[in-house]
Design a protein around this motif. Structure first.
Motif, PDB file in Angstrom:
ATOM      1  N   LEU A 109       0.832  -1.205   0.000  1.00 41.59           N
ATOM      2  CA  LEU A 109       0.000   0.000   0.000  1.00 41.59           C
ATOM      3  C   LEU A 109       0.866   1.254   0.000  1.00 41.59           C
ATOM      4  N   ARG A 110       1.942   1.242   0.766  1.00 40.38           N
ATOM      5  CA  ARG A 110       2.840   2.403   0.802  1.00 40.38           C
ATOM      6  C   ARG A 110       3.545   2.593  -0.545  1.00 40.38           C
ATOM      7  N   TYR A 111       3.881   1.495  -1.186  1.00 39.85           N
ATOM      8  CA  TYR A 111       4.522   1.554  -2.507  1.00 39.85           C
ATOM      9  C   TYR A 111       3.603   2.247  -3.513  1.00 39.85           C
ATOM     10  N   PHE A 112       2.346   1.816  -3.564  1.00 38.45           N
ATOM     11  CA  PHE A 112       1.426   2.407  -4.535  1.00 38.45           C
ATOM     12  C   PHE A 112       1.062   3.846  -4.163  1.00 38.45           C
ATOM     13  N   ALA A 113       1.066   4.163  -2.872  1.00 41.19           N
ATOM     14  CA  ALA A 113       0.832   5.552  -2.469  1.00 41.19           C
ATOM     15  C   ALA A 113       1.955   6.448  -2.973  1.00 41.19           C
ATOM     16  N   CYS A 114       3.185   5.967  -2.867  1.00 33.99           N
ATOM     17  CA  CYS A 114       4.330   6.734  -3.361  1.00 33.99           C
ATOM     18  C   CYS A 114       4.244   6.913  -4.869  1.00 33.99           C
ATOM     19  N   ARG A 115       3.882   5.854  -5.579  1.00 33.29           N
ATOM     20  CA  ARG A 115       3.788   5.953  -7.038  1.00 33.29           C
ATOM     21  C   ARG A 115       2.684   6.924  -7.452  1.00 33.29           C
ATOM     22  N   THR A 116       1.628   6.960  -6.676  1.00 32.85           N
ATOM     23  CA  THR A 116       0.539   7.878  -6.989  1.00 32.85           C
ATOM     24  C   THR A 116       1.000   9.321  -6.950  1.00 32.85           C
ATOM     25  N   ILE A 117       1.696   9.713  -5.885  1.00 37.70           N
ATOM     26  CA  ILE A 117       2.072  11.123  -5.784  1.00 37.70           C
ATOM     27  C   ILE A 117       3.200  11.476  -6.749  1.00 37.70           C
ATOM     28  N   ILE A 118       3.958  10.485  -7.204  1.00 34.41           N
ATOM     29  CA  ILE A 118       4.978  10.768  -8.221  1.00 34.41           C
ATOM     30  C   ILE A 118       4.326  11.223  -9.518  1.00 34.41           C
ATOM     31  N   PHE A 119       3.246  10.558  -9.916  1.00 37.14           N
ATOM     32  CA  PHE A 119       2.611  10.862 -11.202  1.00 37.14           C
ATOM     33  C   PHE A 119       1.362  11.735 -11.066  1.00 37.14           C
ATOM     34  N   ARG A 120       1.031  12.141  -9.863  1.00 38.45           N
ATOM     35  CA  ARG A 120      -0.177  12.949  -9.666  1.00 38.45           C
ATOM     36  C   ARG A 120      -0.182  14.258 -10.444  1.00 38.45           C
ATOM     37  N   PRO A 121       0.952  14.940 -10.616  1.00 39.70           N
ATOM     38  CA  PRO A 121       0.921  16.198 -11.380  1.00 39.70           C
ATOM     39  C   PRO A 121       0.399  16.030 -12.806  1.00 39.70           C
ATOM     40  N   TYR A 122       0.573  14.848 -13.408  1.00 41.85           N
ATOM     41  CA  TYR A 122       0.049  14.631 -14.750  1.00 41.85           C
ATOM     42  C   TYR A 122      -1.478  14.664 -14.749  1.00 41.85           C
ATOM     43  N   ILE A 123      -2.092  14.067 -13.731  1.00 39.81           N
ATOM     44  CA  ILE A 123      -3.548  14.095 -13.627  1.00 39.81           C
ATOM     45  C   ILE A 123      -4.021  15.532 -13.490  1.00 39.81           C
ATOM     46  N   GLN A 124      -3.338  16.290 -12.657  1.00 41.33           N
ATOM     47  CA  GLN A 124      -3.700  17.689 -12.469  1.00 41.33           C
ATOM     48  C   GLN A 124      -3.581  18.464 -13.780  1.00 41.33           C
ATOM     49  N   ALA A 125      -2.526  18.185 -14.534  1.00 37.21           N
ATOM     50  CA  ALA A 125      -2.329  18.895 -15.801  1.00 37.21           C
ATOM     51  C   ALA A 125      -3.455  18.604 -16.776  1.00 37.21           C
ATOM     52  N   VAL A 126      -3.875  17.351 -16.872  1.00 32.73           N
ATOM     53  CA  VAL A 126      -4.952  16.989 -17.795  1.00 32.73           C
ATOM     54  C   VAL A 126      -6.273  17.586 -17.336  1.00 32.73           C
ATOM     55  N   LEU A 127      -6.518  17.615 -16.044  1.00 34.20           N
ATOM     56  CA  LEU A 127      -7.758  18.220 -15.543  1.00 34.20           C
ATOM     57  C   LEU A 127      -7.798  19.718 -15.817  1.00 34.20           C
ATOM     58  N   CYS A 128      -6.630  20.358 -15.834  1.00 38.70           N
ATOM     59  CA  CYS A 128      -6.567  21.785 -16.155  1.00 38.70           C
ATOM     60  C   CYS A 128      -6.730  22.030 -17.652  1.00 38.70           C
ATOM     61  N   ASP A 129      -6.199  21.139 -18.466  1.00 37.73           N
ATOM     62  CA  ASP A 129      -6.245  21.295 -19.924  1.00 37.73           C
ATOM     63  C   ASP A 129      -6.219  19.905 -20.547  1.00 37.73           C
ATOM     64  N   GLU A 130      -7.367  19.444 -21.005  1.00 38.13           N
ATOM     65  CA  GLU A 130      -7.468  18.077 -21.513  1.00 38.13           C
ATOM     66  C   GLU A 130      -6.648  17.850 -22.773  1.00 38.13           C
ATOM     67  N   SER A 131      -6.296  18.915 -23.476  1.00 37.78           N
ATOM     68  CA  SER A 131      -5.469  18.740 -24.675  1.00 37.78           C
ATOM     69  C   SER A 131      -4.073  18.241 -24.327  1.00 37.78           C
ATOM     70  N   VAL A 132      -3.669  18.428 -23.067  1.00 40.00           N
ATOM     71  CA  VAL A 132      -2.357  17.962 -22.632  1.00 40.00           C
ATOM     72  C   VAL A 132      -2.249  16.451 -22.762  1.00 40.00           C
ATOM     73  N   ALA A 133      -3.389  15.759 -22.688  1.00 35.42           N
ATOM     74  CA  ALA A 133      -3.380  14.298 -22.735  1.00 35.42           C
ATOM     75  C   ALA A 133      -2.786  13.756 -24.022  1.00 35.42           C
ATOM     76  N   SER A 134      -2.765  14.565 -25.076  1.00 39.27           N
ATOM     77  CA  SER A 134      -2.225  14.109 -26.359  1.00 39.27           C
ATOM     78  C   SER A 134      -0.714  14.242 -26.445  1.00 39.27           C
ATOM     79  N   GLU A 135      -0.098  14.900 -25.481  1.00 37.98           N
ATOM     80  CA  GLU A 135       1.350  15.071 -25.522  1.00 37.98           C
ATOM     81  C   GLU A 135       2.047  13.742 -25.221  1.00 37.98           C
TER      82      GLU A 135
END
Length: 691
Positions: free
Chosen positions: A556-582
């Motif tokens: 559980l701690r491993y996956f929690a760490c992995r989540t916050i590593i990649f969380r900024p990408y989710i935030q970026a797509v929620l701010c601008d969905e066109s980012v998902a194509s990059e």
């Protein structure tokens, strides 16, 4: 395989050069010479006892360039420009240094031990690097922290053109304002240590030096930053999450709510029942001490005898025995307090109340045993979900530790190992609280660079009778693994979520492509941590049942760490969905969402860590739930999720789980309110066809 106090003497390193757990444990001894020579024929450097370098001086994954860019998220949901001053790469290209040596070399040349031409305002090397050229004033002596920063800055040689803007190297931060250090930096201030770090990959970035499983830490950024946007409540600033949660939460709201709750009532009379001492003691060493490793099983009998001689009414040993019995009874119950009937006294409370009466006299003592009492008290307070009371205990422990470590010669030799373990417990528990609460830092982190990793407790035959067996083993596997993972979590907070103290950030936005080297490097280090886990604690990353509670919690701690590593990408797509194509964004989002789902799809697994992590786990659950809720409303992200009906089941079960914990603390009550409202509004938006 030979055993020493329950720990194998040798755990063979893998072919990549990753060090074994036992090597890490042995590294706590005084500075020793590394036997392996450098690949360029230079003699091995001496390893300071706090450095976690890889044997042989090899580093990197062999996957090409890696780098680190610290980034942060603004309150309005827009990510800011990364700190280009910190994003540099290593190279082995030989520079054509002038042969004349300056009388006073600049800091860059001094740290590189390179010849400096002394030119002003910039010497030749600094001009080529595009770095600030700073000359030390005579008489100024840098401390270890400044030295580490300069040693790292000395090795920066250009931006990663492929992942950033293709611009030429930018100026580095000077000593007055250095940017965060890359994870490629050592955890020691040794001059010659960094000379080992150049890779054989011919100019490839060497920031990928592995963590070697349980601890080749090569940065002094492994403590939680003072200002960061990691906390779960920060997700309420995200665009779609704002539409799901109407309540505005100040960053201090959790602290304010915990401060205003009813104080813990320990004045009522509790009846002490010593009839199950053996049962509770065994339960402590089998199910509780594994998390903290802070009680020596070989010294337990003597502790108990001394406490019994005092009728458990005075002295540090009496307090320790009572706290062990409190945690032992809690562990023996095997039930999370979130499952207890409302109003029922938590297991172990009678022993804790008795120990609490002894703590006032121990608060003014600055001994190792007094510090041990406070760390055990903090552990029980976290079990009953009293985070601020636990923090108060930790602050007291921290003050004692800082006094003891400032005069290390005063620590009795037979208590040095215990003192080291108390230190790591204090640092990790404080980091867990600071990751979610805006609290003052105690200052314990200042000693982190000089602390050695825990080793086996010494076995003293004088404290036990012949043939007398200890009540349990001294199991360090989990403790060492958690030290390493907690420090990686802190590093993630530094490099991705830290902000300046005044709250200001660089103006302008940036493309998520510049985040790629950050996330890739940190994810690489997380993978190296996992690959280096010894068999007893190495959990299956697949959807297979873990062998025991330790593997379950580490997963559980491993996956929690992995989540916050990649969380900024989710935030970026929620701010601008066109980012998902990059390029790379979709894969990064998939990794984040998968890690979230792996934490929530079997929500009952969190009960395995109810003793040390119930409060932290609840906030983590809320964070991952809000993230998944927002993802279901974004078409590019929803396409990466399981079918909608499966997501509804996962979210519904998670909301119910958080609601079951709401009565335990005001902060958890707020979490329950937030996820309940968010799910109701999410379903309403879906009913109106909003995606």
């Amino acid at each position: 395989m030979a055993m020493t106090a329950g720990v194998p003497e040798r755990y063979v390193a893998d072919e990549s050069g990753s060090r074994s757990l036992d090597e890490m444990m042995a590294e706590g001894s005084d500075a020793q010479t590394v036997s392996d020579e450098h690949h360029d024929g230079r003699p091995a450097a001496k390893r300071a006892r706090s450095s976690y370098d890889k044997n042989g001086g090899q580093a990197g994954s062999g996957n090409g360039e890696r780098s680190i860019t610290p980034t942060a998220a603004r309150a309005d949901g827009i990510m800011d420009r990364p700190d280009f001053n910190a994003l540099k790469r290593y190279s082995q290209d030989t520079l054509d240094y002038p042969r004349r040596r300056a009388t006073i070399a600049c800091e860059i040349c001094r740290s590189r031990k390179s010849r400096c031409d002394g030119a002003k305002p910039k010497c030749r090397l600094c001009s080529e690097l595009g770095a600030d050229c700073v000359y030390r004033e005579p008489g100024i002596k840098l401390d270890a922290g400044d030295k580490l920063i300069l040693e790292q800055l000395a090795r920066i040689e250009g931006l990663l053109h492929s992942t950033l803007t293709g611009a030429s190297p930018v100026a580095s931060s000077g000593p007055s304002g250095p940017g965060p250090i890359s994870p490629a930096t050592s955890n020691t201030a040794s001059d010659d240590f960094h000379s080992k770090r150049l890779s054989n990959n011919g100019g490839a970035v060497n920031a990928g030096a592995s963590l070697n499983g349980l601890g080749t830490w090569q940065a002094n950024i492994s403590t939680i930053p003072k200002n960061h946007t990691t906390p779960a409540l920060h997700l309420l600033q995200w665009p779609i999450v704002k539409t799901l949660v109407t309540r505005q939460c100040d960053p201090q709201v959790l602290v304010q709510m915990e401060m205003s709750r009813e104080p813990l009532n320990l004045s009522q009379p509790y009846q002490l029942d010593f009839s199950n001492i053996s049962t509770y003691t065994t339960a402590f060493f089998e199910r509780a001490n594994v998390w903290y490793a802070v009680v020596n099983p070989h010294a337990w009998t003597q502790y108990y005898r001394n406490a019994a001689a005092q009728s458990f009414r005075t002295g540090a040993e009496s307090c320790i025995v009572l706290l062990v019995l409190a945690l032992g009874e809690a562990a023996y119950s095997g039930v999370s307090i979130s499952r207890l009937p409302l109003g029922q006294t938590p297991p172990g409370m009678s022993f804790f109340a008795a120990a609490w009466n002894l703590l006032p006299s121990l608060m003014i003592q600055n001994s190792v045993l007094s510090a041990q009492c406070h760390i055990l008290a903090a552990a029980y307070l976290m079990y009953i979900v009293r985070p601020l009371e636990a923090w108060n205990m930790l602050c007291n422990t921290s003050m004692k530790q800082q006094l003891l470590l400032s005069s290390a010669h005063t620590i009795p030799p037979h208590l040095k190992e215990l003192n080291d373990r108390i230190y790591w417990n204090t640092l990790m528990m404080e980091s867990d609280l600071l990751a979610e609460l805006d609290l003052p830092h105690s200052g314990i982190a200042q000693f982190e660079e000089s602390m050695r990793l825990p080793r086996s407790f010494p076995i003293d035959g004088s404290t036990s009778s012949p043939g007398e067996e200890p009540p349990g083993s001294d199991d360090l596997w989990y403790f060492l693994a958690e030290i390493a993972l907690r420090r990686l979590l802190n590093r993630v907070s530094h490099l991705i979520y830290s902000v300046e103290q005044n709250g200001k950030r660089a103006a302008g936005s940036f493309t998520v492509a510049s985040l790629e080297p950050v996330a890739a490097e940190l994810d690489f280090q997380l993978s190296q941590w996992y690959e280096g886990l010894p068999a007893p604690v190495k959990f299956p990353r697949e959807r297979l049942q873990a062998r025991d509670q330790i593997q379950t919690v580490l997963r559980l701690r491993y996956f929690a760490c992995r989540t916050i590593i990649f969380r900024p990408y989710i935030q970026a797509v929620l701010c601008d969905e066109s980012v998902a194509s990059e390029p790379g964004v979709q894969d990064a989002c998939r990794k984040c969402l998968e890690a979230c789902i792996r934490q929530l799809e079997y929500i009952s697994a969190h009960h395995e860590g109810h003793l040390p992590y119930l409060w932290q786990g609840a906030l983590s659950i809320m964070s991952q739930t809000l993230l998944l809720m927002a993802a279901t409303l974004s078409p590019p992200l929803a396409a990466l999720l399981p079918p909608a009906h499966q997501m509804d089941v996962i979210i519904a079960e998670t909301v119910s789980e958080v609601e079951r914990m709401a009565h335990l603390a005001p902060s958890l009550g707020l979490c329950a309110e937030i996820v309940r409202e968010a799910e109701g509004r999410r379903q309403a938006l879906r009913g109106r066809g909003v995606r």
